[in-house]
Design a protein around this motif. Structure first.
Motif, mmCIF file in Angstrom:
data_model
loop_
_atom_site.group_PDB
_atom_site.id
_atom_site.type_symbol
_atom_site.label_atom_id
_atom_site.label_comp_id
_atom_site.label_asym_id
_atom_site.label_seq_id
_atom_site.Cartn_x
_atom_site.Cartn_y
_atom_site.Cartn_z
ATOM 1 N N VAL A 67 0.848 -1.181 0.000
ATOM 2 C CA VAL A 67 0.000 0.000 0.000
ATOM 3 C C VAL A 67 0.889 1.237 0.000
ATOM 4 O O VAL A 67 1.761 1.372 0.852
ATOM 5 N N LEU A 68 0.672 2.114 -0.975
ATOM 6 C CA LEU A 68 1.397 3.379 -1.050
ATOM 7 C C LEU A 68 0.448 4.502 -0.657
ATOM 8 O O LEU A 68 -0.710 4.514 -1.081
ATOM 9 N N ASP A 69 0.940 5.458 0.123
ATOM 10 C CA ASP A 69 0.156 6.631 0.488
ATOM 11 C C ASP A 69 0.495 7.789 -0.436
ATOM 12 O O ASP A 69 1.655 7.978 -0.803
ATOM 13 N N CYS A 70 -0.513 8.561 -0.786
ATOM 14 C CA CYS A 70 -0.296 9.775 -1.567
ATOM 15 C C CYS A 70 -1.549 10.641 -1.457
ATOM 16 O O CYS A 70 -2.587 10.194 -0.983
ATOM 17 N N ALA A 71 -1.442 11.879 -1.906
ATOM 18 C CA ALA A 71 -2.563 12.812 -1.800
ATOM 19 C C ALA A 71 -3.677 12.516 -2.803
ATOM 20 O O ALA A 71 -4.844 12.771 -2.528
ATOM 21 N N GLU A 72 -3.328 11.983 -3.986
ATOM 22 C CA GLU A 72 -4.315 11.748 -5.032
ATOM 23 C C GLU A 72 -4.206 10.317 -5.555
ATOM 24 O O GLU A 72 -3.572 10.063 -6.582
ATOM 25 N N PRO A 73 -4.823 9.355 -4.861
ATOM 26 C CA PRO A 73 -4.666 7.950 -5.250
ATOM 27 C C PRO A 73 -5.182 7.611 -6.645
ATOM 28 O O PRO A 73 -4.616 6.749 -7.309
ATOM 29 N N GLU A 74 -6.206 8.301 -7.105
ATOM 30 C CA GLU A 74 -6.733 8.015 -8.439
ATOM 31 C C GLU A 74 -5.677 8.286 -9.513
ATOM 32 O O GLU A 74 -5.504 7.493 -10.440
ATOM 33 N N LYS A 75 -4.965 9.395 -9.385
ATOM 34 C CA LYS A 75 -3.932 9.744 -10.362
ATOM 35 C C LYS A 75 -2.764 8.772 -10.306
ATOM 36 O O LYS A 75 -2.256 8.337 -11.340
ATOM 37 N N LEU A 76 -2.325 8.414 -9.106
ATOM 38 C CA LEU A 76 -1.203 7.492 -8.981
ATOM 39 C C LEU A 76 -1.602 6.095 -9.456
ATOM 40 O O LEU A 76 -0.793 5.384 -10.064
ATOM 41 N N ALA A 77 -2.847 5.713 -9.235
ATOM 42 C CA ALA A 77 -3.319 4.409 -9.715
ATOM 43 C C ALA A 77 -3.232 4.339 -11.241
ATOM 44 O O ALA A 77 -2.917 3.287 -11.797
ATOM 45 N N GLU A 78 -3.481 5.442 -11.934
ATOM 46 C CA GLU A 78 -3.375 5.461 -13.397
ATOM 47 C C GLU A 78 -1.957 5.108 -13.830
ATOM 48 O O GLU A 78 -1.751 4.379 -14.799
ATOM 49 N N PHE A 79 -0.949 5.652 -13.123
ATOM 50 C CA PHE A 79 0.447 5.342 -13.433
ATOM 51 C C PHE A 79 0.695 3.839 -13.303
ATOM 52 O O PHE A 79 1.207 3.198 -14.221
ATOM 53 N N TYR A 80 0.324 3.257 -12.180
ATOM 54 C CA TYR A 80 0.596 1.837 -11.947
ATOM 55 C C TYR A 80 -0.277 0.928 -12.813
ATOM 56 O O TYR A 80 0.167 -0.154 -13.211
ATOM 57 N N LYS A 81 -1.488 1.340 -13.152
ATOM 58 C CA LYS A 81 -2.301 0.549 -14.071
ATOM 59 C C LYS A 81 -1.619 0.492 -15.439
ATOM 60 O O LYS A 81 -1.595 -0.554 -16.083
ATOM 61 N N GLY A 82 -1.036 1.597 -15.860
ATOM 62 C CA GLY A 82 -0.305 1.607 -17.118
ATOM 63 C C GLY A 82 0.969 0.792 -17.063
ATOM 64 O O GLY A 82 1.313 0.088 -18.007
ATOM 65 N N LEU A 83 1.672 0.850 -15.954
ATOM 66 C CA LEU A 83 2.923 0.104 -15.810
ATOM 67 C C LEU A 83 2.681 -1.394 -15.736
ATOM 68 O O LEU A 83 3.414 -2.183 -16.323
ATOM 69 N N LEU A 84 1.637 -1.808 -15.024
ATOM 70 C CA LEU A 84 1.361 -3.231 -14.821
ATOM 71 C C LEU A 84 0.357 -3.808 -15.820
ATOM 72 O O LEU A 84 -0.004 -4.976 -15.732
ATOM 73 N N ASP A 85 -0.094 -2.991 -16.793
ATOM 74 C CA ASP A 85 -1.088 -3.438 -17.778
ATOM 75 C C ASP A 85 -2.297 -4.068 -17.108
ATOM 76 O O ASP A 85 -2.622 -5.241 -17.338
ATOM 77 N N THR A 86 -2.980 -3.320 -16.273
ATOM 78 C CA THR A 86 -4.108 -3.859 -15.532
ATOM 79 C C THR A 86 -5.198 -2.824 -15.368
ATOM 80 O O THR A 86 -5.036 -1.669 -15.754
ATOM 81 N N GLU A 87 -6.262 -3.228 -14.772
ATOM 82 C CA GLU A 87 -7.349 -2.344 -14.390
ATOM 83 C C GLU A 87 -7.503 -2.409 -12.879
ATOM 84 O O GLU A 87 -7.026 -3.344 -12.243
#
Length: 130
Positions: free
Chosen positions: A10-30
């Motif tokens: 679990v990573l903490d950040c101010a805007e999880p939706e935006k950071l999730a977009e980065f990792y969804k793109g990196l891991l090819d997932t939804e």
């Protein structure tokens, strides 16, 4: 029988939706689960990651010692250069990608919220040539 069946980073950040977009793109997932304060994703290879809202989160300062390494992720890849292009295209940035004598077997990056992670070449399964 194991007490713990699965783990999740679990990573903490101010805007999880935006950071999730980065990792969804990196891991090819939804995303597999989301609410107002947490987005969870699961990669095709089973990598599980959650991003939790923390309005007061400050990025780690790695490699500097103040508020240094709060969490560290490593991802195995087959092509470091291709992975680097994807990371930069998704909004990540290189922390250390090349040594004095050419490419390293691993490279360090930061995601858009400042969390550090490493890309490491997947070990070859081919027999060693002498």
């Amino acid at each position: 029988m194991a007490l713990v069946k699965a783990g999740i980073v679990v990573l903490d950040c101010a805007e999880p939706e935006k950071l999730a977009e980065f990792y969804k793109g990196l891991l090819d997932t939804e995303e597999t689960d989301a609410n107002a304060n947490l987005v969870e994703i699961t990669g095709a290879a089973g990598t599980r990651l959650a991003i939790r809202r923390d309005a007061n989160a400050t990025p780690p300062s790695w490699p500097r010692p103040e508020s240094s390494l709060q969490a560290h992720l490593e991802f195995l890849v087959e092509d470091l250069d291709e992975a680097e292009r994807r990371i930069v295209g998704l909004g990540g940035r290189a922390l250390e990608t090349r040594g004095a004598h050419g490419p390293l077997e691993e490279r360090q990056y930061a995601d858009p919220a400042g969390h550090s992670f490493t890309l490491r070449l997947r070990p070859s399964t081919a027999p060693k040539q002498e």
